[in-house]
Design a protein around this motif. Sequence first.
Motif, PDB file in Angstrom:
ATOM      1  N   VAL A 119       0.857  -1.197   0.000  1.00  0.00           N
ATOM      2  CA  VAL A 119       0.000   0.000   0.000  1.00  0.00           C
ATOM      3  C   VAL A 119       0.886   1.238   0.000  1.00  0.00           C
ATOM      4  O   VAL A 119       1.833   1.336   0.781  1.00  0.00           O
ATOM      5  CB  VAL A 119      -0.943   0.019   1.214  1.00  0.00           C
ATOM      6  N   ARG A 120       0.559   2.192  -0.894  1.00  0.00           N
ATOM      7  CA  ARG A 120       1.296   3.445  -0.966  1.00  0.00           C
ATOM      8  C   ARG A 120       0.313   4.600  -0.997  1.00  0.00           C
ATOM      9  O   ARG A 120      -0.803   4.486  -1.521  1.00  0.00           O
ATOM     10  CB  ARG A 120       2.186   3.491  -2.216  1.00  0.00           C
ATOM     11  N   LEU A 121       0.746   5.741  -0.458  1.00  0.00           N
ATOM     12  CA  LEU A 121      -0.024   6.977  -0.491  1.00  0.00           C
ATOM     13  C   LEU A 121       0.710   7.974  -1.373  1.00  0.00           C
ATOM     14  O   LEU A 121       1.913   8.200  -1.183  1.00  0.00           O
ATOM     15  CB  LEU A 121      -0.201   7.540   0.922  1.00  0.00           C
ATOM     16  N   GLY A 122       0.003   8.566  -2.350  1.00  0.00           N
ATOM     17  CA  GLY A 122       0.656   9.443  -3.306  1.00  0.00           C
ATOM     18  C   GLY A 122       0.081  10.846  -3.328  1.00  0.00           C
ATOM     19  O   GLY A 122      -1.110  11.047  -3.064  1.00  0.00           O
ATOM     20  N   ALA A 123       0.946  11.820  -3.645  1.00  0.00           N
ATOM     21  CA  ALA A 123       0.557  13.213  -3.855  1.00  0.00           C
ATOM     22  C   ALA A 123       0.864  13.556  -5.312  1.00  0.00           C
ATOM     23  O   ALA A 123       2.013  13.437  -5.752  1.00  0.00           O
ATOM     24  CB  ALA A 123       1.314  14.142  -2.910  1.00  0.00           C
ATOM     25  N   ILE A 124      -0.169  13.986  -6.068  1.00  0.00           N
ATOM     26  CA  ILE A 124      -0.076  14.153  -7.519  1.00  0.00           C
ATOM     27  C   ILE A 124      -0.144  15.628  -7.889  1.00  0.00           C
ATOM     28  O   ILE A 124      -0.943  16.389  -7.336  1.00  0.00           O
ATOM     29  CB  ILE A 124      -1.227  13.404  -8.221  1.00  0.00           C
ATOM     30  N   LEU A 145      -4.531   6.648  -3.128  1.00  0.00           N
ATOM     31  CA  LEU A 145      -4.272   5.513  -2.264  1.00  0.00           C
ATOM     32  C   LEU A 145      -4.168   4.299  -3.175  1.00  0.00           C
ATOM     33  O   LEU A 145      -5.124   3.940  -3.860  1.00  0.00           O
ATOM     34  CB  LEU A 145      -5.400   5.325  -1.245  1.00  0.00           C
ATOM     35  N   ARG A 146      -2.996   3.669  -3.209  1.00  0.00           N
ATOM     36  CA  ARG A 146      -2.700   2.656  -4.222  1.00  0.00           C
ATOM     37  C   ARG A 146      -2.374   1.320  -3.580  1.00  0.00           C
ATOM     38  O   ARG A 146      -1.597   1.241  -2.618  1.00  0.00           O
ATOM     39  CB  ARG A 146      -1.517   3.107  -5.078  1.00  0.00           C
ATOM     40  N   TYR A 147      -2.950   0.261  -4.156  1.00  0.00           N
ATOM     41  CA  TYR A 147      -2.544  -1.107  -3.817  1.00  0.00           C
ATOM     42  C   TYR A 147      -1.557  -1.580  -4.886  1.00  0.00           C
ATOM     43  O   TYR A 147      -1.857  -1.531  -6.082  1.00  0.00           O
ATOM     44  CB  TYR A 147      -3.732  -2.060  -3.757  1.00  0.00           C
ATOM     45  N   VAL A 148      -0.393  -2.063  -4.450  1.00  0.00           N
ATOM     46  CA  VAL A 148       0.683  -2.461  -5.354  1.00  0.00           C
ATOM     47  C   VAL A 148       0.777  -3.982  -5.385  1.00  0.00           C
ATOM     48  O   VAL A 148       0.823  -4.635  -4.336  1.00  0.00           O
ATOM     49  CB  VAL A 148       2.029  -1.851  -4.897  1.00  0.00           C
ATOM     50  N   GLY A 149       0.818  -4.548  -6.582  1.00  0.00           N
ATOM     51  CA  GLY A 149       0.935  -5.995  -6.730  1.00  0.00           C
ATOM     52  C   GLY A 149       2.326  -6.501  -6.404  1.00  0.00           C
ATOM     53  O   GLY A 149       3.242  -5.746  -6.064  1.00  0.00           O
ATOM     54  N   ILE A 157      -3.717  -0.973  -8.495  1.00  0.00           N
ATOM     55  CA  ILE A 157      -5.005  -0.298  -8.572  1.00  0.00           C
ATOM     56  C   ILE A 157      -5.046   0.762  -7.480  1.00  0.00           C
ATOM     57  O   ILE A 157      -4.592   0.521  -6.354  1.00  0.00           O
ATOM     58  CB  ILE A 157      -6.177  -1.291  -8.444  1.00  0.00           C
ATOM     59  N   GLY A 158      -5.534   1.949  -7.838  1.00  0.00           N
ATOM     60  CA  GLY A 158      -5.570   3.037  -6.872  1.00  0.00           C
ATOM     61  C   GLY A 158      -6.824   3.872  -6.999  1.00  0.00           C
ATOM     62  O   GLY A 158      -7.446   3.938  -8.065  1.00  0.00           O
ATOM     63  N   ALA A 159      -7.190   4.508  -5.903  1.00  0.00           N
ATOM     64  CA  ALA A 159      -8.304   5.456  -5.889  1.00  0.00           C
ATOM     65  C   ALA A 159      -7.722   6.859  -5.781  1.00  0.00           C
ATOM     66  O   ALA A 159      -6.875   7.120  -4.920  1.00  0.00           O
ATOM     67  CB  ALA A 159      -9.233   5.178  -4.716  1.00  0.00           C
ATOM     68  N   ILE A 160      -8.164   7.787  -6.675  1.00  0.00           N
ATOM     69  CA  ILE A 160      -7.630   9.147  -6.658  1.00  0.00           C
ATOM     70  C   ILE A 160      -8.774  10.145  -6.514  1.00  0.00           C
ATOM     71  O   ILE A 160      -9.908   9.891  -6.941  1.00  0.00           O
ATOM     72  CB  ILE A 160      -6.802   9.462  -7.921  1.00  0.00           C
ATOM     73  N   SER A 179      -3.042   0.314 -13.317  1.00  0.00           N
ATOM     74  CA  SER A 179      -1.683   0.466 -13.854  1.00  0.00           C
ATOM     75  C   SER A 179      -1.020  -0.886 -14.055  1.00  0.00           C
ATOM     76  O   SER A 179      -1.229  -1.827 -13.284  1.00  0.00           O
ATOM     77  CB  SER A 179      -0.812   1.291 -12.901  1.00  0.00           C
ATOM     78  N   ARG A 180      -0.199  -0.949 -15.083  1.00  0.00           N
ATOM     79  CA  ARG A 180       0.701  -2.081 -15.308  1.00  0.00           C
ATOM     80  C   ARG A 180       2.114  -1.568 -15.072  1.00  0.00           C
ATOM     81  O   ARG A 180       2.557  -0.618 -15.744  1.00  0.00           O
ATOM     82  CB  ARG A 180       0.553  -2.627 -16.729  1.00  0.00           C
ATOM     83  N   ALA A 181       2.837  -2.176 -14.129  1.00  0.00           N
ATOM     84  CA  ALA A 181       4.146  -1.672 -13.720  1.00  0.00           C
ATOM     85  C   ALA A 181       5.233  -2.706 -13.983  1.00  0.00           C
ATOM     86  O   ALA A 181       5.024  -3.911 -13.837  1.00  0.00           O
ATOM     87  CB  ALA A 181       4.133  -1.300 -12.240  1.00  0.00           C
ATOM     88  N   TRP A 182       6.405  -2.186 -14.387  1.00  0.00           N
ATOM     89  CA  TRP A 182       7.614  -2.987 -14.563  1.00  0.00           C
ATOM     90  C   TRP A 182       8.669  -2.367 -13.655  1.00  0.00           C
ATOM     91  O   TRP A 182       9.058  -1.214 -13.859  1.00  0.00           O
ATOM     92  CB  TRP A 182       8.085  -2.976 -16.003  1.00  0.00           C
TER      93      TRP A 182
END
Length: 218
Positions: A119-124, A145-149, A157-160, A179-182
């Motif tokens: 889980v991460r919290l982001g400021a955009i 608020l993002r859930y990271v695989g 997946i995140g809620a903004i 999101s798809r992340a590498w």
Amino acid sequence: MSSDGRYFRHAPLPADGATPRVFAAIATSLVDEMIVPPDAPAIDVDVHVHVGPDGAVAAAPTAMIAPPGFAAVAPAALAVAETAVPVRANRVLFEVGPMLSPLTFGIEAELTFPISDHVRLGAIGIADITFVDETIPIFGAAAELRYVGSGSRHWDIGAIAGAAEGDGDAVGFGGVRLSRAWEGAHRGTAFSITPLLVSDGAETFPGLYAALHWTLPL
């Protein structure tokens, strides 16, 4: 016994018939064994040490024993593979890249902070410009608020939720980001699609934008 004391050989003499010829044959055999002792197994030991970004140290020793006369070669199946450590692990991340919607294009930047392993919290921060009818600069800010695989390649997946202003008009918006992340050991890349609901207080309408982020740990 050999001169270095490492090898010892013995052979009993027959109770009957210990003739000089038999004694010489046994003695010659023992001398040959002392001069050329049997080959010992070849043993190779490899130790792989990995230091993580948080200072954790992990060691993986691997020992291989080969029959006499053969080199100890580790098969590929037993080789210790280096596993990329995701850049998100216990780090503040800076993400930046272009964004595009049906009405605007611009740049999106985000700082994300670890809450837990997933889980991460982001400021955009957003800086856009419209390209339909007229050009209007738009600036916005949001929180995520993002859930990271798991793994170096994963889905997030995140809620903004946030607000934007352009030409004196302000709107609020909220949505879900997929999101798809590498991720690698030192940097990462993510592509996201974010459907939105946008409201100016009098009317609510749907929106959508895509973004490509490059991720760097701070």
